[in-house]
Scaffold this motif. Structure first.
Motif, PDB file in Angstrom:
ATOM      1  N   SER A 163     -13.298  -3.830 -16.877  1.00 59.37           N
ATOM      2  CA  SER A 163     -13.640  -4.890 -15.934  1.00 59.37           C
ATOM      3  C   SER A 163     -14.201  -6.106 -16.676  1.00 59.37           C
ATOM      4  N   HIS A 166     -10.590  -6.725 -19.664  1.00 58.50           N
ATOM      5  CA  HIS A 166      -9.332  -7.162 -19.032  1.00 58.50           C
ATOM      6  C   HIS A 166      -8.135  -6.933 -19.959  1.00 58.50           C
ATOM      7  N   SER A 214     -10.581   4.082  -8.325  1.00 51.80           N
ATOM      8  CA  SER A 214     -10.627   3.617  -6.933  1.00 51.80           C
ATOM      9  C   SER A 214     -11.158   2.192  -6.833  1.00 51.80           C
ATOM     10  N   GLN A 215     -11.812   1.713  -7.899  1.00 54.11           N
ATOM     11  CA  GLN A 215     -12.353   0.353  -7.910  1.00 54.11           C
ATOM     12  C   GLN A 215     -11.359  -0.670  -8.478  1.00 54.11           C
ATOM     13  N   VAL A 216     -10.254  -0.201  -9.031  1.00 51.20           N
ATOM     14  CA  VAL A 216      -9.317  -1.091  -9.719  1.00 51.20           C
ATOM     15  C   VAL A 216      -8.440  -1.828  -8.701  1.00 51.20           C
ATOM     16  N   LYS A 217      -8.578  -3.139  -8.667  1.00 54.20           N
ATOM     17  CA  LYS A 217      -7.850  -3.943  -7.686  1.00 54.20           C
ATOM     18  C   LYS A 217      -6.357  -3.988  -7.972  1.00 54.20           C
ATOM     19  N   ALA A 218      -5.976  -3.763  -9.230  1.00 53.41           N
ATOM     20  CA  ALA A 218      -4.554  -3.816  -9.587  1.00 53.41           C
ATOM     21  C   ALA A 218      -3.767  -2.646  -9.018  1.00 53.41           C
ATOM     22  N   SER A 220      -2.510  -0.345  -5.969  1.00 53.21           N
ATOM     23  CA  SER A 220      -2.298  -0.460  -4.528  1.00 53.21           C
ATOM     24  C   SER A 220      -2.898   0.739  -3.795  1.00 53.21           C
ATOM     25  N   ARG A 221      -2.961   0.623  -2.485  1.00 53.27           N
ATOM     26  CA  ARG A 221      -3.484   1.729  -1.670  1.00 53.27           C
ATOM     27  C   ARG A 221      -2.666   2.996  -1.869  1.00 53.27           C
ATOM     28  N   LYS A 224      -3.780   4.893  -4.906  1.00 50.45           N
ATOM     29  CA  LYS A 224      -5.094   5.505  -4.715  1.00 50.45           C
ATOM     30  C   LYS A 224      -5.017   6.688  -3.752  1.00 50.45           C
ATOM     31  N   LYS A 260     -14.015   2.327   1.908  1.00 49.61           N
ATOM     32  CA  LYS A 260     -13.367   1.063   1.530  1.00 49.61           C
ATOM     33  C   LYS A 260     -12.476   0.517   2.635  1.00 49.61           C
ATOM     34  N   HIS A 261     -11.810   1.430   3.349  1.00 46.30           N
ATOM     35  CA  HIS A 261     -10.880   0.990   4.392  1.00 46.30           C
ATOM     36  C   HIS A 261     -10.558   2.179   5.296  1.00 46.30           C
TER      37      HIS A 261
END
Length: 325
Positions: A163, A166, A214-218, A220-221, A224, A260-261
């Motif tokens: 993080s 990068h 689970s924190q990695v924005k790159a 997709s759902r 995960k 998270k969602h």
């Protein structure tokens, strides 16, 4: 006859195919069953010799020297040769070398941002090598579990550090998630503390890396979700008693993802529902493995239900199935 490495690749290919089907929207509710089929088809190989470091005193002295230099520097750095030395000793059977030595020092190095970009890239590749992440994984319980498990733990530290660095691309994270999911499907050594070699703790380390990913924005759902379902499949099929705090770690990961969602909360209920259907058709067996699996389930469900931050829909479902079984 296929070699062990070829057999691992076959399982990885099956996992890749299944993940693509999930991402393409061709499988969702049947994902747990499909993962179970891959798990059940896992081949077994005979035990083979394991090579481990045998220079504990020398290793401890060098680890101590590097550690003192790092902590005493305003601009800590580590050479490529020193990093290679540390990784060579991740397979050590001495907890002083592997756990309190290499692992603790690597944690300090991650915190101090002591690595170069090239070293982070090298580490990501090294820790996912077949002879590291999957070392002797298809054989009966063996001492290579320490190398495999601590490779997973260091990967969690690397993902956390990335993080700031990068270095890893979206494609690199997708490849890591696939390797990790394959590892979970293949890992059947659930030992916690092993006397005198120290902590194996595969499922605690699995929880750590899964949580970081689970924190990695790159990612997709879908990626995960695939990982979450794989973690649950691996847990429910573990023959060893997971009694060294693994339930709390996995419950923490699942909760962090579920909050998270709503998608993740509903997906967790879907995975738990599939598990419950299997449980209701089970008949008790007079075997240690059966009862270990049974009480592993109870411990994880109890660890989930006491989480005050778990979404209400998941808690409601947990209360329903705990009352029944």
């Amino acid at each position: 006859m296929a070699t062990e490495q070829e057999a691992v690749q076959t399982v990885k290919d099956a996992m890749q195919t299944l993940r693509k089907q999930l991402l393409d929207g061709k499988v969702f509710k049947h994902l747990p069953d499909a993962l179970g089929e891959i798990y059940n088809a896992r081949p077994a190989f005979q035990e083979t010799p394991i090579t481990t470091p045998d220079d504990d005193m020398r290793a401890l002295a060098r680890i101590s020297s590097i550690s003192k230099r790092i902590k005493g520097s305003n601009d800590p750095k580590i050479s490529d040769e020193e990093l290679s030395f540390l990784m060579d000793h991740l397979a050590s059977l001495s907890p002083a070398v592997r756990d309190k030595g290499v692992f603790f020092l690597m944690g300090d190095l991650f915190q101090a941002d002591a690595f170069t970009v090239a070293q982070i890239d090298w580490l990501a590749t090294y820790l996912q090598q077949p002879d590291v992440l999957f070392a002797h994984i298809l054989e009966p319980q063996n001492d290579a579990v320490f190398l495999r498990s601590f490779a997973v733990m260091l990967l969690s530290g690397l993902v956390y550090a990335d993080s700031r660095y990068h270095v890893l691309s979206a494609e690199a994270y997708e490849a890591l998630t696939l390797n990790f999911a394959t590892y979970i499907i293949l890992e059947r050594d659930g030992r916690g503390y092993v006397d005198p070699q120290g902590w194996a703790h595969a499922y605690t380390h699995i929880g750590n890396l899964a949580d970081e990913l689970s924190q990695v924005k790159a990612l997709s759902r879908g990626h995960k979700l695939f990982l979450m379902a794989t973690v649950l499949e691996g847990w429910q099929r573990m023959d060893d008693a997971l009694v060294f705090g693994e339930d709390q770690r996995i419950a923490g990961y699942l909760t962090n993802l579920a909050v998270k969602h709503q998608f993740y909360a509903e997906s967790l209920v879907m995975c738990l529902t599939s598990w419950q259907k299997r449980v209701t058709t089970m008949r008790p067996r007079e075997s240690e493995a059966f009862w270990n699996r049974w009480y592993n389930r109870s411990r994880l469900l109890e660890a989930l239900i006491i989480r005050s931050d778990m979404p209400k829909g998941v808690i409601d479902y947990l209360q329903k199935i705990i009352d029944v079984y």
